[in-house]
Design a protein around this motif. Structure first.
Motif, PDB file in Angstrom:
ATOM      1  N   CYS A  89      -8.156   5.496   8.279  1.00 12.22           N
ATOM      2  CA  CYS A  89      -7.530   4.244   8.713  1.00 12.22           C
ATOM      3  C   CYS A  89      -7.097   3.448   7.481  1.00 12.22           C
ATOM      4  O   CYS A  89      -7.707   2.435   7.130  1.00 12.22           O
ATOM      5  CB  CYS A  89      -8.498   3.442   9.581  1.00 12.22           C
ATOM      6  SG  CYS A  89      -8.918   4.284  11.115  1.00 12.22           S
ATOM      7  N   ILE A  90      -6.059   3.934   6.827  1.00  7.40           N
ATOM      8  CA  ILE A  90      -5.544   3.241   5.647  1.00  7.40           C
ATOM      9  C   ILE A  90      -4.203   2.600   5.996  1.00  7.40           C
ATOM     10  O   ILE A  90      -3.524   3.035   6.933  1.00  7.40           O
ATOM     11  CB  ILE A  90      -5.418   4.194   4.433  1.00  7.40           C
ATOM     12  CG1 ILE A  90      -4.391   5.300   4.686  1.00  7.40           C
ATOM     13  CG2 ILE A  90      -6.781   4.797   4.081  1.00  7.40           C
ATOM     14  CD1 ILE A  90      -4.062   6.134   3.455  1.00  7.40           C
ATOM     15  N   GLY A  91      -3.842   1.589   5.267  1.00  6.30           N
ATOM     16  CA  GLY A  91      -2.628   0.831   5.557  1.00  6.30           C
ATOM     17  C   GLY A  91      -1.338   1.625   5.515  1.00  6.30           C
ATOM     18  O   GLY A  91      -0.372   1.274   6.172  1.00  6.30           O
ATOM     19  N   GLN A  92      -1.310   2.709   4.741  1.00 10.10           N
ATOM     20  CA  GLN A  92      -0.081   3.507   4.622  1.00 10.10           C
ATOM     21  C   GLN A  92       0.084   4.500   5.768  1.00 10.10           C
ATOM     22  O   GLN A  92       1.140   5.096   5.911  1.00 10.10           O
ATOM     23  CB  GLN A  92      -0.071   4.272   3.287  1.00 10.10           C
ATOM     24  CG  GLN A  92       0.012   3.367   2.079  1.00 10.10           C
ATOM     25  CD  GLN A  92      -1.373   2.975   1.569  1.00 10.10           C
ATOM     26  OE1 GLN A  92      -2.378   3.061   2.263  1.00 10.10           O
ATOM     27  NE2 GLN A  92      -1.427   2.518   0.329  1.00 10.10           N
ATOM     28  N   PHE A  93      -0.969   4.717   6.573  1.00  9.05           N
ATOM     29  CA  PHE A  93      -0.884   5.633   7.712  1.00  9.05           C
ATOM     30  C   PHE A  93      -0.541   4.839   8.969  1.00  9.05           C
ATOM     31  O   PHE A  93      -1.152   3.813   9.262  1.00  9.05           O
ATOM     32  CB  PHE A  93      -2.204   6.356   7.945  1.00  9.05           C
ATOM     33  CG  PHE A  93      -2.512   7.478   6.994  1.00  9.05           C
ATOM     34  CD1 PHE A  93      -1.625   7.878   6.009  1.00  9.05           C
ATOM     35  CD2 PHE A  93      -3.718   8.149   7.080  1.00  9.05           C
ATOM     36  CE1 PHE A  93      -1.927   8.918   5.139  1.00  9.05           C
ATOM     37  CE2 PHE A  93      -4.035   9.188   6.222  1.00  9.05           C
ATOM     38  CZ  PHE A  93      -3.142   9.572   5.253  1.00  9.05           C
ATOM     39  N   HIS A  94       0.443   5.346   9.695  1.00 14.08           N
ATOM     40  CA  HIS A  94       0.828   4.771  10.981  1.00 14.08           C
ATOM     41  C   HIS A  94       0.734   5.905  12.000  1.00 14.08           C
ATOM     42  O   HIS A  94       1.537   6.829  11.958  1.00 14.08           O
ATOM     43  CB  HIS A  94       2.249   4.217  10.919  1.00 14.08           C
ATOM     44  CG  HIS A  94       2.442   3.253   9.784  1.00 14.08           C
ATOM     45  ND1 HIS A  94       2.023   1.944   9.844  1.00 14.08           N
ATOM     46  CD2 HIS A  94       2.972   3.433   8.553  1.00 14.08           C
ATOM     47  CE1 HIS A  94       2.305   1.358   8.702  1.00 14.08           C
ATOM     48  NE2 HIS A  94       2.878   2.232   7.899  1.00 14.08           N
TER      49      HIS A  94
END
Length: 90
Positions: A35-40
């Motif tokens: 759950c990192i900001g760059q993953f959508h």
């Protein structure tokens, strides 16, 4: 396994969109470390049009790849699929 996707973020600093309606994909993306900001992540498959697809569970559970089938049988899941143009409009 999202090792490749992590590599894209590390090497290029890019945003990565992940599409996977399978239970394997959902479990992978439930892991807090993914759950990192760059993953959508969207729990849908990609297709030529908006529709539903029947997916059968992996024959090799350790590998985890679900595969499309034509008919229902035990373990088959009906999953949503979207076209790229439909996603872009949204």
């Amino acid at each position: 396994d999202v090792t490749f996707e992590y590599g894209l973020v590390e090497k290029f600093g890019c945003e990565v969109w992940l599409f996977d309606p399978s239970e394997t994909g959902l479990e992978t993306m439930r892991n807090p470390e993914n759950c990192i900001g760059q993953f959508h992540f969207l729990p849908v498959g990609l297709s030529d049009r908006d529709k539903h697809l029947l997916l059968a569970p992996p024959s090799n559970v350790a590998e985890g790849s679900w595969h499309p089938v034509d008919d229902y049988f035990e373990g088959v899941e009906k999953v949503p699929c979207r076209s790229i143009s439909s996603l872009m409009q949204e």
